[in-house]
Design a protein around this motif. Structure first.
Motif, PDB file in Angstrom:
ATOM      1  N   LEU A 150       0.658  -1.196   0.232  1.00 38.03           N
ATOM      2  CA  LEU A 150      -0.050  -0.147   0.006  1.00 38.03           C
ATOM      3  C   LEU A 150       0.909   1.113   0.085  1.00 38.03           C
ATOM      4  N   GLY A 151       0.227   2.259  -0.428  1.00 40.16           N
ATOM      5  CA  GLY A 151       0.933   3.911  -0.359  1.00 40.16           C
ATOM      6  C   GLY A 151       1.939   4.152  -1.245  1.00 40.16           C
ATOM      7  N   ASP A 152       2.346   3.536  -2.163  1.00 42.02           N
ATOM      8  CA  ASP A 152       3.304   4.021  -3.211  1.00 42.02           C
ATOM      9  C   ASP A 152       2.680   4.877  -4.132  1.00 42.02           C
ATOM     10  N   ALA A 153       1.269   4.549  -4.444  1.00 35.14           N
ATOM     11  CA  ALA A 153       0.541   5.434  -5.635  1.00 35.14           C
ATOM     12  C   ALA A 153       0.235   6.837  -4.802  1.00 35.14           C
ATOM     13  N   ARG A 154      -0.042   6.935  -3.623  1.00 39.72           N
ATOM     14  CA  ARG A 154      -0.180   7.800  -2.744  1.00 39.72           C
ATOM     15  C   ARG A 154       1.034   8.924  -2.716  1.00 39.72           C
ATOM     16  N   LEU A 155       2.203   7.936  -2.405  1.00 40.38           N
ATOM     17  CA  LEU A 155       3.428   8.689  -2.325  1.00 40.38           C
ATOM     18  C   LEU A 155       3.728   9.506  -3.638  1.00 40.38           C
ATOM     19  N   ALA A 156       3.579   8.841  -4.838  1.00 45.37           N
ATOM     20  CA  ALA A 156       3.826   9.394  -5.929  1.00 45.37           C
ATOM     21  C   ALA A 156       3.027  10.659  -6.466  1.00 45.37           C
ATOM     22  N   LEU A 157       1.530  10.635  -5.817  1.00 47.42           N
ATOM     23  CA  LEU A 157       0.909  11.850  -5.850  1.00 47.42           C
ATOM     24  C   LEU A 157       1.357  12.957  -4.904  1.00 47.42           C
ATOM     25  N   ALA A 158       1.812  12.626  -4.045  1.00 48.77           N
ATOM     26  CA  ALA A 158       2.476  13.560  -2.946  1.00 48.77           C
ATOM     27  C   ALA A 158       3.755  14.322  -3.722  1.00 48.77           C
ATOM     28  N   GLY A 159       4.484  13.511  -4.372  1.00 47.28           N
ATOM     29  CA  GLY A 159       5.519  14.045  -5.169  1.00 47.28           C
ATOM     30  C   GLY A 159       5.140  14.887  -6.275  1.00 47.28           C
ATOM     31  N   PHE A 160       4.150  14.565  -7.134  1.00 44.56           N
ATOM     32  CA  PHE A 160       3.678  15.229  -8.148  1.00 44.56           C
ATOM     33  C   PHE A 160       3.063  16.663  -7.620  1.00 44.56           C
ATOM     34  N   ARG A 161       2.519  16.600  -6.475  1.00 43.70           N
ATOM     35  CA  ARG A 161       1.865  17.841  -5.896  1.00 43.70           C
ATOM     36  C   ARG A 161       3.095  18.653  -4.958  1.00 43.70           C
ATOM     37  N   LEU A 162       4.003  18.138  -5.273  1.00 43.37           N
ATOM     38  CA  LEU A 162       5.174  18.859  -4.309  1.00 43.37           C
ATOM     39  C   LEU A 162       5.111  18.999  -2.909  1.00 43.37           C
ATOM     40  N   GLU A 163       4.108  17.768  -2.364  1.00 42.56           N
ATOM     41  CA  GLU A 163       4.020  17.980  -0.842  1.00 42.56           C
ATOM     42  C   GLU A 163       5.186  17.087  -0.219  1.00 42.56           C
ATOM     43  N   HIS A 164       6.028  16.253  -0.906  1.00 37.36           N
ATOM     44  CA  HIS A 164       6.718  15.467  -0.583  1.00 37.36           C
ATOM     45  C   HIS A 164       7.704  15.154  -1.750  1.00 37.36           C
ATOM     46  N   SER A 165       9.056  15.469  -1.440  1.00 36.89           N
ATOM     47  CA  SER A 165      10.204  15.311  -2.572  1.00 36.89           C
ATOM     48  C   SER A 165      10.923  13.910  -2.392  1.00 36.89           C
ATOM     49  N   LEU A 166      11.016  13.282  -3.428  1.00 43.86           N
ATOM     50  CA  LEU A 166      11.530  11.909  -3.447  1.00 43.86           C
ATOM     51  C   LEU A 166      12.941  11.567  -4.111  1.00 43.86           C
ATOM     52  N   GLY A 167      13.009  12.594  -5.230  1.00 38.77           N
ATOM     53  CA  GLY A 167      14.267  12.286  -6.021  1.00 38.77           C
ATOM     54  C   GLY A 167      13.646  11.552  -7.132  1.00 38.77           C
ATOM     55  N   ALA A 168      14.405  11.827  -8.292  1.00 34.13           N
ATOM     56  CA  ALA A 168      13.806  11.515  -9.679  1.00 34.13           C
ATOM     57  C   ALA A 168      13.374  10.016  -9.687  1.00 34.13           C
ATOM     58  N   GLU A 169      14.484   9.281  -9.377  1.00 36.64           N
ATOM     59  CA  GLU A 169      14.315   7.710  -9.489  1.00 36.64           C
ATOM     60  C   GLU A 169      13.375   7.014  -8.585  1.00 36.64           C
ATOM     61  N   LEU A 170      13.111   7.284  -7.429  1.00 38.99           N
ATOM     62  CA  LEU A 170      12.017   6.861  -6.535  1.00 38.99           C
ATOM     63  C   LEU A 170      10.694   7.472  -6.998  1.00 38.99           C
ATOM     64  N   GLN A 171      10.754   8.820  -7.373  1.00 36.97           N
ATOM     65  CA  GLN A 171       9.490   9.225  -7.647  1.00 36.97           C
ATOM     66  C   GLN A 171       9.022   8.298  -8.957  1.00 36.97           C
ATOM     67  N   HIS A 172       9.638   8.085  -9.942  1.00 42.36           N
ATOM     68  CA  HIS A 172       9.512   7.197 -11.078  1.00 42.36           C
ATOM     69  C   HIS A 172       8.803   5.948 -10.752  1.00 42.36           C
ATOM     70  N   ALA A 173       9.693   5.428  -9.561  1.00 46.11           N
ATOM     71  CA  ALA A 173       9.006   3.901  -9.367  1.00 46.11           C
ATOM     72  C   ALA A 173       7.646   3.988  -8.673  1.00 46.11           C
ATOM     73  N   ALA A 174       7.785   4.842  -7.771  1.00 47.93           N
ATOM     74  CA  ALA A 174       6.548   5.136  -7.104  1.00 47.93           C
ATOM     75  C   ALA A 174       5.227   5.176  -8.282  1.00 47.93           C
ATOM     76  N   GLN A 185       4.850   4.473 -11.006  1.00 48.24           N
ATOM     77  CA  GLN A 185       4.492   3.197 -11.766  1.00 48.24           C
ATOM     78  C   GLN A 185       3.309   2.538 -11.097  1.00 48.24           C
ATOM     79  N   ARG A 186       3.152   2.703  -9.699  1.00 47.48           N
ATOM     80  CA  ARG A 186       2.027   2.054  -8.938  1.00 47.48           C
ATOM     81  C   ARG A 186       0.847   2.875  -9.079  1.00 47.48           C
ATOM     82  N   MET A 187       0.917   4.051  -9.226  1.00 44.41           N
ATOM     83  CA  MET A 187      -0.201   4.963  -9.780  1.00 44.41           C
ATOM     84  C   MET A 187      -0.603   4.835 -10.985  1.00 44.41           C
ATOM     85  N   HIS A 188       0.124   4.846 -11.861  1.00 43.69           N
ATOM     86  CA  HIS A 188      -0.255   4.786 -13.498  1.00 43.69           C
ATOM     87  C   HIS A 188      -0.725   3.254 -13.872  1.00 43.69           C
TER      88      HIS A 188
END
Lengths: 323, 323
Positions: A161-185, A187-190
């Motif tokens: 659970l939670g990687d899709a929500r984490l990716a959304l947080a990244g897209f919304r600039l609520e949380h910063s992951l770095g490009a590689e982790l953002q991309h990985a997370a 995938q779960r959303m898309h």
């Protein structure tokens, strides 16, 4: 300019012999005709995806084709129903060949993987909106209903659970992951994976009682089971399996996004504790991990506890399109 | 502010005992469950209506509720299938109680008249879009398919044609009718009557071969029958029954709007000439007028002729959302 009928013919009518025909009559008449297998019930679900609401403007068409069907197959999985067919209604701002090619290939790749035939639908011009209605088969009395949980049941979730929500947080600039982790997370959303094989195995084997798919966040979705079954639950928040990217984040974020994420498309189900071994074996056969995360109680309400059983005071809000 | 779940509960979940339950499990789970009658096939159709495209911005909610279901029931009628149930996916800019009350009352009034149960769906925020998927039952081999017309068949239409198109011409200021006639014609556009009883009677009695519902204009819709059946047709344009308002207009307009109107939601069907009396009797029992308007030929193409059998050179264009 592509006409409405050419568009359907070119991108959505399959050559004979491709895919698995499940219908008596498919695309091209006023209605499609399905002949349900004798004695089986038909499980039906309909989801509408709106640009800017359920997906970003300019979203990749192929991924969108996948996700549009995946969220519907996830509803069948939560019922324990085997996919049979679906209809597609599509409003498009314009008939763009590249977009249509991408969308239909993503859609059909997933449909073919589940033996689910496109049998009809509608295309029109309008703001990009996708409405799929999906049909599955389930034996009478075997379906996994929200109203079937009983006190003492284990609560299980599939996958993570939670990687899709984490990716959304990244897209919304609520949380910063770095490009590689953002991309990985992301995938779960898309590209969510509907847990069809697991849902069918749980239903066919009589292994689970109630089930729901986790689309609006586990806490909110579990509440639907509790409300309809007239029971309560205790959820061990630290037992919730975080996605691989979320697993690397701080505890507070892990807790928040596993309990109240969104777009997970995992199954949450309840089962008699006597079924633990059988469930683990069925999940292994499906290649889908499952985790026990709590129990159903007779007392109403949802209680969140930590690994030591101590109450946690998390603010939960399931997703609501009109709030 | 109304939540998504309150909205569904308040406007779309019916109190027990109202309407006719046709499903095993209705609104409120991941899927609805239908138990098809033994041996029957399920006819399925899906239509999407978009604001500004299929209806005017600010359209009356009650009428819109009626029309959204009517266009889908019309597809069942064209197949000869008896309505059973439907799903509703609804994107709304906002959850307005007045609008929802009007929409649901128009929807349920028509649904109840046809014993058709709302079994599930989806609500979301977005540009006003309505997607209904409807389910009907038809006995194997009895459905009225587009590919079943044969040379020598009569061509029939139900009811009258063209008043909806005439109303549209009025709204678009292409043609002026005066307030009273405009209002009368507009009723046909806003509140179409799906010809369910007639379609079911034609199918059950084995009276018709091919059928289609006339939504994009008779000429264009009839072509779908011709294409799929591999036949041609001669249409007696002056035999086409104009709506009561169109009947008062000049011949050129009558011809244009009966042949190439739109939004008629009448049935066009073909039948063995030996069935003329039986069809007239069935139509009388349904209270739906029917008119013979041409014949199916072995030669491909659609030939339009006048009352004297002389060729007419009308420019026909069926409606196409992407042209």
């Amino acid at each position: 300019m592509l006409s409405e009928f050419d568009l359907i013919k070119q991108y959505f009518v399959r050559p004979a012999g491709s895919g698995q025909p499940r219908s008596v009559l498919g695309i091209g008449d006023d209605c499609a005709l399905l002949a349900p297998a004798p004695g089986m019930q038909l499980a039906i679900s309909s989801d509408m995806l709106v640009e800017g609401r359920h997906f970003f403007e300019g979203e990749d068409a192929r991924r969108l084709g996948h996700k549009s069907l995946a969220v519907n197959l996830s509803d069948l999985a939560a019922m324990g129903a085997r996919p049979v067919a679906f209809t597609l209604a599509l409003a498009l701002p314009a008939a763009q060949p590249d977009w249509l090619q991408g969308f239909s290939s993503g859609l059909f790749a997933l449909a073919d993987a589940h033996g689910c035939e496109l049998i009809g639908g509608d295309t029109t011009r309008g703001p990009l909106t996708i409405c799929i209605t999906v049909f599955g088969e389930v034996a009478p009395g075997k379906s996994l209903r929200r109203d079937a949980a009983r006190p003492g049941d284990d609560i299980w979730v599939s996958g993570t659970l939670g990687d899709a929500r984490l990716a959304l947080a990244g897209f919304r600039l609520e949380h910063s992951l770095g490009a590689e982790l953002q991309h990985a997370a992301a995938q779960r959303m898309h590209l969510p994976t509907p847990r069809v094989a697991l849902g069918v195995a749980l239903a066919d084997g009589g292994l689970a009682r109630a089930a729901i798919d986790i689309s609006d966040g586990l806490g909110g979705d579990l509440r639907h089971i509790l409300d309809r079954s007239g029971v309560g639950a205790t959820l061990d928040v630290d037992a919730l399996p975080p996605g691989p990217v979320l697993a690397q984040q701080a505890q507070s974020l892990r807790r928040a996004f596993t309990v109240a994420g969104g777009d997970d498309y995992e199954l949450c189900f309840t089962a008699d504790p006597a079924q633990r071994d059988a469930i683990a074996a069925a999940a292994a056969r499906c290649g889908t991990p499952v985790t026990r995360v709590g129990r159903i109680d007779g007392d109403a309400g949802l209680r969140l506890v930590d690994a030591n059983g101590m109450p946690l005071d998390l603010v939960l809000a399931g997703f609501d399109h009109f709030k």
